[in-house]
Each structure stands twice: as structure tokens, then as C-alpha cells.
Write an enzyme that holds these catalytic residues in place. Structure first.
Site: not given
Ligand code: SDX
Length: 393
Positions: A272, A329
Site C-alpha cells: 500500500h 483487497d
Molecule cells: C487500494 O490509495 C489507497 O488508499 C487505495 C486503497 C483505497 O482504499 O482506496 O487502499 C485501495 O488500491 C489497495 C491497493 C490494491 N492494489 C494491490 O493490491 C495491487 C498490488 N499492490 C501493489 O501494486 C502496490 O503495493 C501498490 C500499488 C498498492 C502500492 O505501490 P507503491 O506504494 O507505489 O509501491 P511501489 O510500487 O513503489 O513498490 C515499492 C517496492 C517495489 O520493489 P523495489 O522497487 O523497492 O524493489 O515494493 C514492491 C515493488 O516492486 N512491491 C511489491 C508489491 N507491492 C509493492 N512486490 C510484490 N508484491 C506487491 N504487492
């Protein structure tokens, strides 16, 4: 040397949006709606009471709540011409088809006038009409996608009972809403009701800042929710759990795949932008899952797979170092499955829950007379250069 410059075009961080609606503390996993902890609201309140709280910034008296519910109940019908809309709507079965038809149906709503300044009575009517009719549109979009007869709302039913009735009742037989399912749905809707300046809420505020109608701003919010990184994640979680189940339940393999930088696969329902601790909503939904599946006598293997996936990930340094925890989720889809709500409806359910929050965010932005949203940028494009005739290229 690349001919590209970074020109600071006056880009300044105009700071975050000021809002009094929802408080998030990502480090400590705290979520409050208008100051009230989400745990107390999920346990003791109802979805329409929470909608009132978010929109009007107060817990209603019994009289206020009864009037609010009564007004919503009176507006659940949609124009009979919409029957022709649904008759003509292409009902190709597509995982996002229901959401698409909901957005199309929403676009048939518009305010009586196009004036910028809205009369308070018109704002109030728009709010009531949206809360009432989006539930009907959501259920009718689902029925349409299945080729089932549309069921009219029943004023004798509560909000969630009415939705479940429109979703699952058939004209050919008696349908009784299971109160366990209705209560679980009410709790899920509360947990989705608002979440500060998430992608879709910010979209609603931005679209509304041009003084587009609330209907148009909400349509924009639903479109933003469509993305698999936002509202579409709950559907992807179930598909991920089903893939693990089909491959013999090997959760470790899925966790390793999510760590592999060469694959763009992510553990859906994990991570998140704000929460760097447990998403409090995920904890609540996980508990409700156990309780509801037990009460319904459902033994869903996906719940066990989800729990072991959570355990493996939370003990893996990749997830621990990046503070990746289950988000709202991760378990919600398992509850929707227990209610027989199909995956193509999951994002629609998210929109239904988030509607009061979007309305509250739009209302706050308009009440504060915020200027039109106009983010700036840092220009990183080409420096000035002369046009080259095509013959010389
Ligand atoms: C919702 O904003 C809100 O409040 C949203 C929400 C709401 O109520 O409205 O809470 C609802 O959207 C919840 C999120 C649902 N989406 C998912 O579950 C999709 C999977 N999650 C990821 O795509 C991710 O965690 C996000 C999009 C939710 C957040 O992404 P960020 O904060 O931009 O994190 P990032 O992409 O910068 O990742 C940081 C690191 C990266 O690795 P490095 O580059 O540091 O090596 O964490 C890794 C990412 O690759 N990473 C994950 C991951 N999420 C982040 N690696 C594996 N699995 C994951 N789920």
C-alpha cells in the site's frame, strides 16, 4: 548532450489536499472516518449511518438517520427508459463488462441545470439520488450481464437487503435475504466507504474542481477505480489464489514469483502506498471472513490458501523490508465469494462502498470553494529547435 533539459517550469509542490474527512496513519495502521476509529464503526455502525457521517460530518440522531434512509429509499427506482438502455446494451460477457455498463448508466444522470453554482437543495437531491440509484444500477448491470430479468427495488427492504434482492432474486420464486450475508455486506461497504486521497477520490475532486456535476465526477471516480492497481485488485487476488490452488497450493512459489524483478507479477492484495503496517481494514475483513464462512457453513479452500500466503510473505525479508502487508483487497474477495457475488462484480462492490466517500470529498472541495485543479510539471523534454521540412528528414 542529449538535447534534453530539465526546466523547472515553476513546478512547486502545492502541498497536499486539506481534508477533514478521513485520517490515515500508515505507520501505525490507523484509519478514522471523521475522527471515529474504523474498528468501532465496522462493529457498531451501519453503511448508511457511515455515509451520513462522512458526508455531513456528524453522527445522525435517530430522526436524522430515519429521514436520510427514507429519502434514499424513495429514490431507488431509475427512469423506466433505462430498461431500453439495458435492452440495447451489448451484453458480451466480459470480466469488466458490468463495471463498463455501470459507468455508461451513470452517464445518463445529469443535474437539472448546468450552472456552476449549485443550489444546496440541488446538491442534497443529487447526493440522495446517487446513493439510491447507484445500488440499483450496480445490481441491474449484473443482471443484464447474465441475461437475467431485472428486479425492481423493494422499499420494504434495508439498503443491503435491497441490493442483494435486486442481485439474486428471480421473478419465478420467493427470495429471502440471508441476514448474515446482509450484515457482512454492510460491514464490507463501511470498510470501503472512504480512504483519504486515494487515486479515485483524487480523481473525483479533480473532475469536480472544474464544476462538472457530481454525477460526472463520480463517473470519473469509477473509471479510476477500474485499474488493477486500485479497485481491480480484489478480483485479481481471487484469480491469484485460484491459480495457487490449481497448481497444488504452493504458496511459496507465488511468493518467490512476486519477488522476481524480471516478472511484473505482484502479490495482489499486498502492499500500500500509505500503510507500511497492517491495513486495519484487512484485519477486520479477515475476522469477518472466519465468522461469516463459519455461520454460513462454508469451507472455502481459498481462505486457507490466503492465510498461508500471508504467513509466508510476512516471514519473508523481501516483504518485511518493503513493509508490504495485506491491504483491504486481500480478503474481501473471499467474503464476496461467500455471498455468491461473482468476481466481475468485485470492483462494482468497491465502487458501491466508496460512493459516500467520493461524495464527501466532492462536497468538501466545493464547500471550500477550491480553485480548479491544475497540477504543474517538471519539463524534461527537448530544448528549443527549428522545424525540419519532411524532405530533409
Ligand atoms: C487500494 O490509495 C489507497 O488508499 C487505495 C486503497 C483505497 O482504499 O482506496 O487502499 C485501495 O488500491 C489497495 C491497493 C490494491 N492494489 C494491490 O493490491 C495491487 C498490488 N499492490 C501493489 O501494486 C502496490 O503495493 C501498490 C500499488 C498498492 C502500492 O505501490 P507503491 O506504494 O507505489 O509501491 P511501489 O510500487 O513503489 O513498490 C515499492 C517496492 C517495489 O520493489 P523495489 O522497487 O523497492 O524493489 O515494493 C514492491 C515493488 O516492486 N512491491 C511489491 C508489491 N507491492 C509493492 N512486490 C510484490 N508484491 C506487491 N504487492
Amino acid at each position: 548532450e542529449t538535447g534534453y533539459i530539465t526546466l523547472d517550469t515553476g513546478y512547486k509542490n502545492t502541498g497536499s489536499t486539506k481534508s477533514a474527512i478521513t485520517f490515515l496513519d500508515g505507520e501505525n495502521g490507523i484509519l478514522r472516518y471523521r475522527g471515529y476509529p474504523i474498528e468501532q464503526l465496522a462493529e457498531q455502525s451501519t453503511f448508511l449511518e457511515v455515509a451520513y457521517l462522512l458526508i455531513y460530518d456528524k453522527l445522525p440522531t435517530q430522526k436524522e438517520l430515519d429521514q436520510f434512509i427514507s429519502k434514499i429509499t424513495q429514490h431507488t427506482l431509475i427512469h423506466e427508459d433505462m430498461m431500453k438502455f439495458y435492452e440495447g446494451y451489448p451484453s458480451k460477457a466480459h470480466p469488466m463488462g458490468v463495471l463498463a455498463s455501470m459507468i455508461s448508466a451513470l452517464s445518463t444522470f445529469y443535474p437539472e441545470s448546468h450552472k456552476s453554482e449549485l443550489h444546496p437543495d440541488e446538491v442534497e437531491l443529487t447526493i440522495i439520488r446517487l446513493l439510491a440509484k447507484v445500488s440499483t444500477i450496480a445490481a441491474w448491470s449484473y443482471k443484464k450481464s447474465k441475461g437475467f430479468p431485472l428486479m425492481y427495488p423493494q422499499n420494504r427492504l434495508s439498503y443491503t437487503e435491497n441490493f442483494l434482492h435486486m442481485m439474486f432474486a428471480q421473478p419465478t420464486e420467493e427470495f429471502k435475504v440471508n441476514p448474515v450475508v446482509a450484515n457482512a455486506l454492510d460491514t464490507l461497504l463501511i470498510l470501503h466507504a472512504d480512504h483519504e486521497q486515494n487515486c479515485s477520490a483524487s480523481t473525483v475532486r479533480m473532475a469536480g474542481s472544474s464544476h462538472a456535476s457530481l454525477y460526472a465526477a463520480i463517473s470519473a471516480g469509477v473509471c479510476a477505480l477500474w485499474g488493477p492497481l486500485h479497485g481491480g485488485a480484489n478480483q485479481q487476488v481471487i484469480e491469484m489464489l485460484q491459480r495457487i490452488q490449481a497448481e497444488g497450493g504452493n504458496v511459496e512459489k507465488m511468493v518467490e514469483k512476486a519477488k522476481d524483478k524480471d516478472s511484473d507479477f505482484r502479490l495482489m492484495g499486498f502492499g500500500h502506498r500509505v500503510y507500511k503496517n497492517f491495513d486495519p481494514r484487512a484485519r477486520i475483513i479477515k475476522d469477518v471472513c472466519d465468522k461469516v464462512l463459519n455461520e454460513l457453513g462454508i469451507d472455502d479452500p481459498l481462505l486457507d490458501i490466503a492465510k498461508s500466503l500471508e504467513e509466508v510473505a510476512l516471514n519473508d525479508s523481501y516483504f518485511v523490508e518493503r513493509k508490504l502487508y495485506p491491504n483491504v483487497d486481500f480478503y474481501s474477495g473471499i467474503l464476496y465469494r461467500a455471498m455468491n457475488i461473482p468476481t466481475e462484480m468485485f470492483t462494482v462492490m468497491f465502487a458501491l462502498g466508496r460512493l459516500p466517500g467520493w461524495i464527501a470529498q466532492w462536497k468538501e472541495m466545493r464547500d471550500n470553494k477550491e480553485p480548479i485543479s491544475r497540477p504543474r510539471q517538471i519539463y524534461v523534454g527537448a530544448n528549443e529547435r527549428d522545424y525540419v521540412p519532411i524532405s530533409d528528414r
